[in-house]
Motif scaffolding. Sequence first.
Motif, PDB file in Angstrom:
ATOM      1  N   TYR A 165       0.815  -1.100   0.114  1.00  0.00           N
ATOM      2  CA  TYR A 165       0.059   0.059   0.060  1.00  0.00           C
ATOM      3  C   TYR A 165       1.087   1.211  -0.176  1.00  0.00           C
ATOM      4  O   TYR A 165       1.825   1.493   1.026  1.00  0.00           O
ATOM      5  N   THR A 166       0.670   1.978  -0.971  1.00  0.00           N
ATOM      6  CA  THR A 166       1.446   3.352  -0.991  1.00  0.00           C
ATOM      7  C   THR A 166       0.652   4.559  -0.884  1.00  0.00           C
ATOM      8  O   THR A 166       1.049   5.807  -1.372  1.00  0.00           O
ATOM      9  N   LEU A 167      -0.407   4.317  -0.096  1.00  0.00           N
ATOM     10  CA  LEU A 167      -1.076   5.704   0.235  1.00  0.00           C
ATOM     11  C   LEU A 167      -0.416   6.541   1.267  1.00  0.00           C
ATOM     12  O   LEU A 167       0.349   6.123   2.042  1.00  0.00           O
ATOM     13  N   PHE A 168      -0.775   7.863   1.080  1.00  0.00           N
ATOM     14  CA  PHE A 168      -0.066   8.792   2.221  1.00  0.00           C
ATOM     15  C   PHE A 168      -0.858   8.446   3.472  1.00  0.00           C
ATOM     16  O   PHE A 168      -1.910   8.886   3.563  1.00  0.00           O
ATOM     17  N   PRO A 169      -0.060   8.006   4.525  1.00  0.00           N
ATOM     18  CA  PRO A 169      -0.859   7.704   5.768  1.00  0.00           C
ATOM     19  C   PRO A 169      -1.393   8.887   6.676  1.00  0.00           C
ATOM     20  O   PRO A 169      -2.579   8.681   7.116  1.00  0.00           O
ATOM     21  N   HIS A 170      -0.691  10.060   6.318  1.00  0.00           N
ATOM     22  CA  HIS A 170      -1.396  11.456   7.045  1.00  0.00           C
ATOM     23  C   HIS A 170      -2.522  11.943   6.248  1.00  0.00           C
ATOM     24  O   HIS A 170      -3.122  13.012   6.810  1.00  0.00           O
ATOM     25  N   LEU A 171      -3.073  11.454   5.196  1.00  0.00           N
ATOM     26  CA  LEU A 171      -3.829  12.070   4.423  1.00  0.00           C
ATOM     27  C   LEU A 171      -5.177  11.250   4.470  1.00  0.00           C
ATOM     28  O   LEU A 171      -5.201  10.002   4.607  1.00  0.00           O
ATOM     29  N   SER A 172      -6.355  11.892   4.303  1.00  0.00           N
ATOM     30  CA  SER A 172      -7.534  11.078   4.348  1.00  0.00           C
ATOM     31  C   SER A 172      -7.666  10.314   2.890  1.00  0.00           C
ATOM     32  O   SER A 172      -7.016  10.508   2.072  1.00  0.00           O
TER      33      SER A 172
ATOM     34  N   ARG B 163      -8.936   7.692   7.475  1.00  0.00           N
ATOM     35  CA  ARG B 163      -7.306   7.478   6.952  1.00  0.00           C
ATOM     36  C   ARG B 163      -7.121   6.106   6.502  1.00  0.00           C
ATOM     37  O   ARG B 163      -7.789   5.095   6.888  1.00  0.00           O
ATOM     38  N   PRO B 164      -6.000   5.920   5.814  1.00  0.00           N
ATOM     39  CA  PRO B 164      -5.725   4.627   5.289  1.00  0.00           C
ATOM     40  C   PRO B 164      -5.687   3.558   6.365  1.00  0.00           C
ATOM     41  O   PRO B 164      -6.066   2.259   6.162  1.00  0.00           O
ATOM     42  N   ALA B 165      -5.102   3.920   7.668  1.00  0.00           N
ATOM     43  CA  ALA B 165      -4.881   2.990   8.685  1.00  0.00           C
ATOM     44  C   ALA B 165      -6.063   2.356   9.196  1.00  0.00           C
ATOM     45  O   ALA B 165      -6.088   1.231   9.964  1.00  0.00           O
ATOM     46  N   GLN B 166      -7.203   3.024   8.952  1.00  0.00           N
ATOM     47  CA  GLN B 166      -8.532   2.714   9.364  1.00  0.00           C
ATOM     48  C   GLN B 166      -9.223   2.013   8.460  1.00  0.00           C
ATOM     49  O   GLN B 166     -10.442   1.540   8.566  1.00  0.00           O
ATOM     50  N   MET B 167      -8.557   1.343   7.337  1.00  0.00           N
ATOM     51  CA  MET B 167      -9.181   0.647   6.403  1.00  0.00           C
ATOM     52  C   MET B 167      -8.455  -0.950   6.308  1.00  0.00           C
ATOM     53  O   MET B 167      -7.357  -0.979   6.601  1.00  0.00           O
ATOM     54  N   SER B 168      -9.199  -1.875   5.751  1.00  0.00           N
ATOM     55  CA  SER B 168      -8.590  -3.018   5.438  1.00  0.00           C
ATOM     56  C   SER B 168      -7.600  -2.978   4.159  1.00  0.00           C
ATOM     57  O   SER B 168      -7.728  -2.024   3.489  1.00  0.00           O
ATOM     58  N   GLY B 169      -6.904  -4.070   4.233  1.00  0.00           N
ATOM     59  CA  GLY B 169      -5.786  -4.169   3.010  1.00  0.00           C
ATOM     60  C   GLY B 169      -6.747  -3.712   1.481  1.00  0.00           C
ATOM     61  O   GLY B 169      -6.167  -3.275   0.761  1.00  0.00           O
ATOM     62  N   GLY B 170      -7.596  -4.500   1.451  1.00  0.00           N
ATOM     63  CA  GLY B 170      -8.409  -4.716   0.293  1.00  0.00           C
ATOM     64  C   GLY B 170      -9.057  -3.414  -0.168  1.00  0.00           C
ATOM     65  O   GLY B 170      -8.808  -2.643  -1.093  1.00  0.00           O
ATOM     66  N   GLN B 171      -9.539  -2.664   0.964  1.00  0.00           N
ATOM     67  CA  GLN B 171     -10.122  -1.249   0.767  1.00  0.00           C
ATOM     68  C   GLN B 171      -8.706  -0.273   0.409  1.00  0.00           C
ATOM     69  O   GLN B 171      -9.083   0.607  -0.243  1.00  0.00           O
ATOM     70  N   GLN B 172      -7.848  -0.492   1.007  1.00  0.00           N
ATOM     71  CA  GLN B 172      -6.665   0.492   0.659  1.00  0.00           C
ATOM     72  C   GLN B 172      -6.128   0.251  -0.840  1.00  0.00           C
ATOM     73  O   GLN B 172      -5.884   1.259  -1.402  1.00  0.00           O
ATOM     74  N   GLN B 173      -6.203  -0.930  -1.021  1.00  0.00           N
ATOM     75  CA  GLN B 173      -5.814  -1.148  -2.390  1.00  0.00           C
ATOM     76  C   GLN B 173      -6.761  -0.447  -3.584  1.00  0.00           C
ATOM     77  O   GLN B 173      -6.443  -0.069  -4.584  1.00  0.00           O
TER      78      GLN B 173
ATOM     79  N   PRO C 143      -4.049   7.297 -19.677  1.00  0.00           N
ATOM     80  CA  PRO C 143      -4.410   6.199 -20.682  1.00  0.00           C
ATOM     81  C   PRO C 143      -3.861   4.957 -20.357  1.00  0.00           C
ATOM     82  O   PRO C 143      -4.225   3.861 -21.207  1.00  0.00           O
ATOM     83  N   LEU C 144      -2.777   4.749 -19.635  1.00  0.00           N
ATOM     84  CA  LEU C 144      -2.141   3.611 -19.202  1.00  0.00           C
ATOM     85  C   LEU C 144      -1.955   3.291 -17.775  1.00  0.00           C
ATOM     86  O   LEU C 144      -1.489   4.274 -17.049  1.00  0.00           O
ATOM     87  N   LEU C 145      -2.285   1.987 -17.268  1.00  0.00           N
ATOM     88  CA  LEU C 145      -2.344   1.852 -15.946  1.00  0.00           C
ATOM     89  C   LEU C 145      -1.270   0.613 -15.584  1.00  0.00           C
ATOM     90  O   LEU C 145      -1.324  -0.612 -16.412  1.00  0.00           O
ATOM     91  N   LEU C 146      -0.439   0.585 -14.539  1.00  0.00           N
ATOM     92  CA  LEU C 146       0.517  -0.357 -14.393  1.00  0.00           C
ATOM     93  C   LEU C 146       0.387  -0.822 -12.949  1.00  0.00           C
ATOM     94  O   LEU C 146       0.054   0.036 -12.395  1.00  0.00           O
ATOM     95  N   MET C 147       0.205  -2.373 -12.868  1.00  0.00           N
ATOM     96  CA  MET C 147      -0.131  -2.877 -11.734  1.00  0.00           C
ATOM     97  C   MET C 147       0.922  -3.860 -11.556  1.00  0.00           C
ATOM     98  O   MET C 147       0.937  -4.792 -12.083  1.00  0.00           O
ATOM     99  N   ASP C 148       1.588  -3.668 -10.206  1.00  0.00           N
ATOM    100  CA  ASP C 148       2.795  -4.620  -9.949  1.00  0.00           C
ATOM    101  C   ASP C 148       1.981  -5.502  -8.767  1.00  0.00           C
ATOM    102  O   ASP C 148       2.243  -5.014  -7.579  1.00  0.00           O
ATOM    103  N   GLU C 149       1.698  -6.698  -9.042  1.00  0.00           N
ATOM    104  CA  GLU C 149       1.185  -7.702  -7.757  1.00  0.00           C
ATOM    105  C   GLU C 149       0.143  -6.807  -6.886  1.00  0.00           C
ATOM    106  O   GLU C 149       0.668  -6.897  -5.739  1.00  0.00           O
ATOM    107  N   PRO C 150      -0.787  -6.184  -7.223  1.00  0.00           N
ATOM    108  CA  PRO C 150      -1.439  -5.235  -6.344  1.00  0.00           C
ATOM    109  C   PRO C 150      -2.215  -6.051  -5.207  1.00  0.00           C
ATOM    110  O   PRO C 150      -2.614  -5.618  -4.265  1.00  0.00           O
ATOM    111  N   LEU C 151      -2.363  -7.285  -5.262  1.00  0.00           N
ATOM    112  CA  LEU C 151      -3.463  -8.004  -4.520  1.00  0.00           C
ATOM    113  C   LEU C 151      -2.749  -9.009  -3.686  1.00  0.00           C
ATOM    114  O   LEU C 151      -3.225  -9.817  -3.089  1.00  0.00           O
ATOM    115  N   SER C 152      -1.098  -9.312  -3.700  1.00  0.00           N
ATOM    116  CA  SER C 152      -0.335 -10.099  -3.252  1.00  0.00           C
ATOM    117  C   SER C 152      -0.631 -10.332  -1.604  1.00  0.00           C
ATOM    118  O   SER C 152      -0.203 -11.027  -1.257  1.00  0.00           O
ATOM    119  N   ALA C 153      -0.707  -8.974  -1.194  1.00  0.00           N
ATOM    120  CA  ALA C 153      -0.816  -9.084   0.219  1.00  0.00           C
ATOM    121  C   ALA C 153      -2.146  -9.171   0.642  1.00  0.00           C
ATOM    122  O   ALA C 153      -2.183  -9.380   2.085  1.00  0.00           O
TER     123      ALA C 153
END
Length: 359
Positions: free
Chosen positions: A86-93, A132-142, A155-165
């Motif tokens: 998860y690469t969300l900014f933890p201090h942002l909603s 906040r990200p910390a208040q959500m499940s892994g799936g919700q964060q993704q 136009p292009l979206l790259l996803m590197d093993e986004p569900l492996s966790a």
Amino acid sequence: MTEPFLQIQGIRKAYGPVVAVENVDLQVRRGEFLTFLGPSGSGKSTTLYILAGFEDPTAGNILLDGRSLLSIPSHKRNIGMVFQRYTLFPHLSVGENIAFPLKVRRLPKAEVDAKVKEMLRLVRLEGFEDRRPAQMSGGQQQRVALARALAYDPPLLLMDEPLSALDKKLREEIQYEIRRIHQQTEVTILYVTHDQEEALRLSDRIAVFSKGIIDQIGTGPELYSNPQTRFVAEFIGDSDFLPCKVLSASDGHATISLGDGRALDRIPLHGFASAGGKAALMLRPERLRLARISGENAGIAATVSDITFLGNNIHVSTTTDDGALVSVRLPFGHEAIAGLNRGDRVQLTFDAGSAHVFC
Ligand SMILES: Nc1ncnc2c1ncn2[C@@H]1O[C@H](COP(=O)(O)OP(=O)(O)OP(=O)(O)O)[C@@H](O)[C@H]1O
Ligand SMILES: [Mg+2]
């Protein structure tokens, strides 16, 4: 013919003596969902990072809509990205996370707010805006990461093993969401996974990576029914291999002999065959027929070593008289299984077209 949306041309990446990818060539259609599938260390992420601009290739070029991306810095490539962790900014909603790339692009506030709402709806997280990200499940964060990556309509979206966790159930749920979002937005997606089921479920086409090169590119059914290498045959679907000898070859097919001397004709052939040379016969468990030996044996003779109930399937493990392990999968209730026991002698038969010979 219209030009492919994305062209990856002869990409090579070496880290000193380590060659991470070699000669990767790919053409991707606009709106396509293409997956890089392969074992750990096979070069999937490296190829994606080169597309994203995090790494420069040692050789080769990448064209998006006919223009080379190589001289364009990463943040100006307009490519969306979602990663394994998860690469969300933890201090942002959640809302602020999704708004971030839009604010960077200096969109007016009303537009940003409308887009955040639209994205939350797309990933089915309405009402989560202030968490906040910390208040959500892994799936919700993704899902938030996905919303953030799609917010500025790349136009292009790259996803590197986004569900492996994520655990299996959540993974399947989000796979379904990703599929729906892909169909709804028509964004072109390059997706990395080492899970063949995930690749088959999501992709229009799959590029199978092995040791830094692409072994084969095709749709799931193409890779399953016509694997060009033994590696692809083992990676897509289940398979067993029997040692055999090539007697003759022509027109992409071989006549082979098995250990018991039996000759088999017209088996699709891959690799360079030399007459009398050793090869491997690939069999798929679901394409084999099994019958008890009574009178003359018309197939490969084997002994049942185990029978496993797998819900709608029965898995019969057998050992051939040459000592090879061959599995047979039959639907529950199939007549061939009635009264079958460990130690029973059976014969295995198959259609020539469902098998493959690899040299
Ligand atoms: N910065 C680096 N320096 C040296 N070698 C690297 C570097 N990054 C990757 N490699 C090597 O390049 C090869 C390909 O790595 P890559 O990360 O692309 O594999 P992958 O297919 O994504 O694997 P995984 O499924 O484990 O994520 C590996 O052998 C790896 O060790
Ligand atoms: Mg990787």
